[in-house]
Motif scaffolding. Structure first.
Motif, PDB file in Angstrom:
ATOM      1  N   THR A 280      -0.028  -6.724   8.324  1.00 42.77           N
ATOM      2  CA  THR A 280      -0.368  -8.115   8.734  1.00 42.77           C
ATOM      3  C   THR A 280       0.663  -9.155   8.116  1.00 42.77           C
ATOM      4  OG1 THR A 280      -2.363  -8.144   7.315  1.00 42.77           O
ATOM      5  CG2 THR A 280      -2.628  -7.675   9.624  1.00 42.77           C
ATOM      6  N   GLY A 281       1.425  -8.641   7.394  1.00 40.12           N
ATOM      7  CA  GLY A 281       2.596  -9.536   6.889  1.00 40.12           C
ATOM      8  C   GLY A 281       2.102  -9.887   5.218  1.00 40.12           C
ATOM      9  N   MET A 282       1.194  -9.657   4.942  1.00 40.41           N
ATOM     10  CA  MET A 282       0.815  -9.872   3.606  1.00 40.41           C
ATOM     11  C   MET A 282       0.917  -8.758   2.593  1.00 40.41           C
ATOM     12  SD  MET A 282      -3.266 -11.503   3.959  1.00 40.41           S
ATOM     13  CE  MET A 282      -3.890 -10.122   4.724  1.00 40.41           C
ATOM     14  N   VAL A 283       2.433  -8.735   2.452  1.00 40.64           N
ATOM     15  CA  VAL A 283       3.030  -7.773   1.725  1.00 40.64           C
ATOM     16  C   VAL A 283       2.783  -7.903   0.412  1.00 40.64           C
ATOM     17  CG1 VAL A 283       5.319  -6.652   1.077  1.00 40.64           C
ATOM     18  CG2 VAL A 283       4.920  -7.388   3.338  1.00 40.64           C
ATOM     19  N   LEU A 284       2.904  -8.917  -0.162  1.00 37.59           N
ATOM     20  CA  LEU A 284       2.832  -9.286  -1.633  1.00 37.59           C
ATOM     21  C   LEU A 284       1.593  -8.621  -2.125  1.00 37.59           C
ATOM     22  CD1 LEU A 284       3.925 -10.078  -4.445  1.00 37.59           C
ATOM     23  CD2 LEU A 284       3.105 -12.363  -3.977  1.00 37.59           C
ATOM     24  N   GLU A 285       0.227  -9.189  -1.456  1.00 36.91           N
ATOM     25  CA  GLU A 285      -0.942  -8.872  -1.723  1.00 36.91           C
ATOM     26  C   GLU A 285      -1.221  -7.333  -1.412  1.00 36.91           C
ATOM     27  OE1 GLU A 285       0.185 -11.416   0.269  1.00 36.91           O
ATOM     28  OE2 GLU A 285      -1.074 -13.098  -0.157  1.00 36.91           O
ATOM     29  N   GLY A 286      -0.650  -6.850  -0.622  1.00 33.29           N
ATOM     30  CA  GLY A 286      -0.822  -5.358  -0.293  1.00 33.29           C
ATOM     31  C   GLY A 286      -0.322  -4.430  -1.318  1.00 33.29           C
ATOM     32  N   LEU A 287       1.155  -4.941  -1.803  1.00 35.11           N
ATOM     33  CA  LEU A 287       1.637  -4.195  -2.942  1.00 35.11           C
ATOM     34  C   LEU A 287       0.890  -4.359  -4.228  1.00 35.11           C
ATOM     35  CD1 LEU A 287       5.329  -4.825  -2.249  1.00 35.11           C
ATOM     36  CD2 LEU A 287       4.132  -2.906  -1.691  1.00 35.11           C
ATOM     37  N   GLY A 288       0.366  -5.471  -4.352  1.00 33.19           N
ATOM     38  CA  GLY A 288      -0.404  -5.854  -5.387  1.00 33.19           C
ATOM     39  C   GLY A 288      -1.699  -5.121  -5.667  1.00 33.19           C
ATOM     40  N   LEU A 289      -2.365  -4.839  -4.555  1.00 33.73           N
ATOM     41  CA  LEU A 289      -3.767  -4.120  -4.484  1.00 33.73           C
ATOM     42  C   LEU A 289      -3.355  -2.684  -4.632  1.00 33.73           C
ATOM     43  CD1 LEU A 289      -6.601  -4.152  -4.193  1.00 33.73           C
ATOM     44  CD2 LEU A 289      -6.400  -3.978  -1.548  1.00 33.73           C
ATOM     45  N   ILE A 290      -2.514  -2.145  -4.172  1.00 36.98           N
ATOM     46  CA  ILE A 290      -1.739  -0.738  -4.223  1.00 36.98           C
ATOM     47  C   ILE A 290      -1.455  -0.424  -5.892  1.00 36.98           C
ATOM     48  CG2 ILE A 290      -0.161   1.070  -3.673  1.00 36.98           C
ATOM     49  CD1 ILE A 290      -0.149  -0.106  -0.852  1.00 36.98           C
ATOM     50  N   ALA A 291      -0.894  -1.384  -6.371  1.00 34.65           N
ATOM     51  CA  ALA A 291      -0.358  -1.219  -7.843  1.00 34.65           C
ATOM     52  C   ALA A 291      -1.798  -1.282  -8.436  1.00 34.65           C
ATOM     53  CB  ALA A 291       0.483  -2.335  -8.229  1.00 34.65           C
ATOM     54  N   TRP A 292      -2.725  -2.240  -8.430  1.00 35.22           N
ATOM     55  CA  TRP A 292      -4.016  -2.172  -9.051  1.00 35.22           C
ATOM     56  C   TRP A 292      -4.824  -1.104  -8.909  1.00 35.22           C
ATOM     57  CZ3 TRP A 292      -5.931  -5.597 -12.679  1.00 35.22           C
ATOM     58  CH2 TRP A 292      -7.320  -5.776 -12.780  1.00 35.22           C
ATOM     59  N   GLY A 293      -4.905  -0.585  -7.671  1.00 38.25           N
ATOM     60  CA  GLY A 293      -5.537   0.672  -7.474  1.00 38.25           C
ATOM     61  C   GLY A 293      -5.077   1.913  -7.965  1.00 38.25           C
ATOM     62  N   VAL A 294      -3.868   2.098  -7.943  1.00 37.65           N
ATOM     63  CA  VAL A 294      -3.239   3.361  -8.534  1.00 37.65           C
ATOM     64  C   VAL A 294      -3.249   3.255 -10.052  1.00 37.65           C
ATOM     65  CG1 VAL A 294      -1.241   4.661  -8.601  1.00 37.65           C
ATOM     66  CG2 VAL A 294      -1.993   3.601  -6.335  1.00 37.65           C
ATOM     67  N   LEU A 295      -2.662   2.243 -10.645  1.00 36.37           N
ATOM     68  CA  LEU A 295      -2.514   1.960 -11.984  1.00 36.37           C
ATOM     69  C   LEU A 295      -3.575   1.534 -12.829  1.00 36.37           C
ATOM     70  CD1 LEU A 295       1.032   0.421 -12.085  1.00 36.37           C
ATOM     71  CD2 LEU A 295       0.373   2.695 -12.155  1.00 36.37           C
ATOM     72  N   VAL A 296      -4.758   0.818 -12.481  1.00 32.82           N
ATOM     73  CA  VAL A 296      -5.828   0.445 -12.999  1.00 32.82           C
ATOM     74  C   VAL A 296      -7.023   1.370 -12.509  1.00 32.82           C
ATOM     75  CG1 VAL A 296      -7.265  -1.665 -13.428  1.00 32.82           C
ATOM     76  CG2 VAL A 296      -4.919  -1.799 -13.380  1.00 32.82           C
ATOM     77  N   ILE A 297      -7.379   1.195 -11.510  1.00 30.10           N
ATOM     78  CA  ILE A 297      -8.708   1.951 -10.912  1.00 30.10           C
ATOM     79  C   ILE A 297      -8.472   3.563 -10.954  1.00 30.10           C
ATOM     80  CG2 ILE A 297     -10.156   2.230  -9.021  1.00 30.10           C
ATOM     81  CD1 ILE A 297      -9.520  -0.596  -8.029  1.00 30.10           C
TER      82      ILE A 297
END
Length: 394
Positions: A280-297
């Motif tokens: 839906t165009g929120m690329v920065l938020e999506g990439l940030g959530l992916i990075a948080w989910g993979v690297l932190v969670i």
């Protein structure tokens, strides 16, 4: 001279008495388990909590000068304040946010169909053609079929809602039974363990090994899974709150619950949200959530779970994963403890059997080797030759 002694009565045979006693023990044991089955969850969680908090109970018992009843009461109060009360507050918050989310969907403020349509419109042409081939690209038709399915199942849903009061009553009864059993397990746990050691028909060291492994696995599994679930749920809720997603406590609790499935649990919640944001165009938020989910969670699951579960139980990570998933599928939520416990008991029982077989093999007398010829010197050698003079077998 005839023998005037009467033949022994077969009904007074010691072997018959022993077999009868074994059948009685087995029969009434299964009957007792059948009686406990409706309250199996409450009894099991009382046992699990008693094992996890027994070291704290021993510490409290030393503080109150070995007054067992007072120590058990204080430990039970601590469990209620540290575990049950925070869990109840989180559950109330989750219910409130779930109700608000439902009202938003019902009033039209939140439109899941619009979100799905935005995702489908953002798909590439080849993906849209694949969905259209299966009849999934026409979202209104898909939603209409879903509505028809829900309307056909409305009777089942209504009957389920009618039973909420009964389920709530059963939960309250099971909760108080769990606290009641937990109190006596804390107070009389040492005596119960001693009785079990005397009753199990194994050698004392074998019984102690079985009980020790059982306690270790329960303690490691409960602590490990609970700690991982709480940390992953809190981190996921924090990310959703930062991104402004409605109901962060609800989604964080769902991530905590799904984190019982190692490696993929929490990703089943934050993954679709990240994909939606990318489409839906929120690329920065999506990439940030992916990075948080993979690297932190994900790092929490990959680091804490093997440390808290696999290391103490001395089971490989793949066995912990398979036992956890299989236990949940078979026993429900309780299976995340029951599955690893069964796997650990499986390993320790085979280890005990291997030790017994090796001991029997070492203690068995060596059979004398057959003489090749009657006239050879080997045949004339004395059979009582010392063992150190013989050559080892190939």
């Amino acid at each position: 001279m005839s023998d005037s002694r009467e033949p022994p009565d077969p009904l007074l045979s010691p072997a018959l008495e022993h077999k009868t006693l074994l059948w009685l023990v087995a029969g009434f044991t299964f009957a007792f388990l059948g009686v406990l089955w409706p309250l199996a969850g409450a009894v099991l969680w009382a046992l699990f909590l008693a094992i996890v908090f027994f070291p704290m109970h021993q510490y409290v018992r030393r503080l109150v000068k070995r007054r067992s009843t007072l120590a058990a009461s204080l430990t039970l109060l601590s469990i209620v304040l540290m575990v049950i009360l925070p869990l109840s507050l989180v559950s109330a918050s989750v219910v409130e946010q779930a109700s608000m989310l439902y009202q938003g969907v019902k009033s039209g403020q939140i439109q899941p169909g619009q979100f799905l349509q935005q995702m489908m419109d953002a798909l590439p042409a080849w993906a849209q053609s694949v969905l259209a081939r299966f009849g999934l690209f026409d979202l209104p038709a898909v939603l209409q079929r879903a509505g028809e399915l829900l309307s056909r199942s409305s009777q089942a849903i209504t009957s389920g809602l009618v039973g909420i009061g009964q389920v709530t009553l059963e939960f309250v009864v099971s909760f108080f039974i769990m606290l009641y059993v937990l109190f006596f397990l804390l107070r009389d746990g040492g005596a119960l363990v001693g009785r079990i050691e005397r009753a199990v028909p194994l050698r004392p060291e074998q019984t102690r090994k079985l009980l020790s492994q059982f306690v270790t696995v329960v303690r490691a599994t409960v602590k490990g899974n609970v700690v991982v679930a709480v940390v992953q749920g809190a981190l996921g809720a924090l990310a959703f709150w930062f991104l402004g997603i409605p109901g962060p406590a609800l989604w964080g609790s769902l991530m905590a619950l799904l984190s019982l499935l190692p490696a993929v649990g929490a990703a089943m919640v934050w993954g679709p949200v990240a994909i939606y944001q990318l489409f839906t165009g929120m690329v920065l938020e999506g990439l940030g959530l992916i990075a948080w989910g993979v690297l932190v969670i994900g790092l929490v699951d990959n680091v804490l779970r093997p440390m808290l579960v696999g290391r103490d139980t001395r089971m490989p990570d793949y066995l912990v994963l398979v036992a956890t998933v299989g236990g949940i599928s078979l026993f429900g939520l309780n299976g995340f403890v029951i599955g690893p416990v069964i796997a650990a008991m499986f390993l320790v029982c085979w280890s005990l059997l291997t030790d017994v077989r090796e001991e029997n093999a070492e203690s068995a007398p060596l059979a004398p080797a057959p003489a090749p010829n009657a006239g050879t010197a080997a045949a004339s050698a004395p059979a009582s030759a010392p063992a150190q003079d013989r050559e080892p077998a190939a």
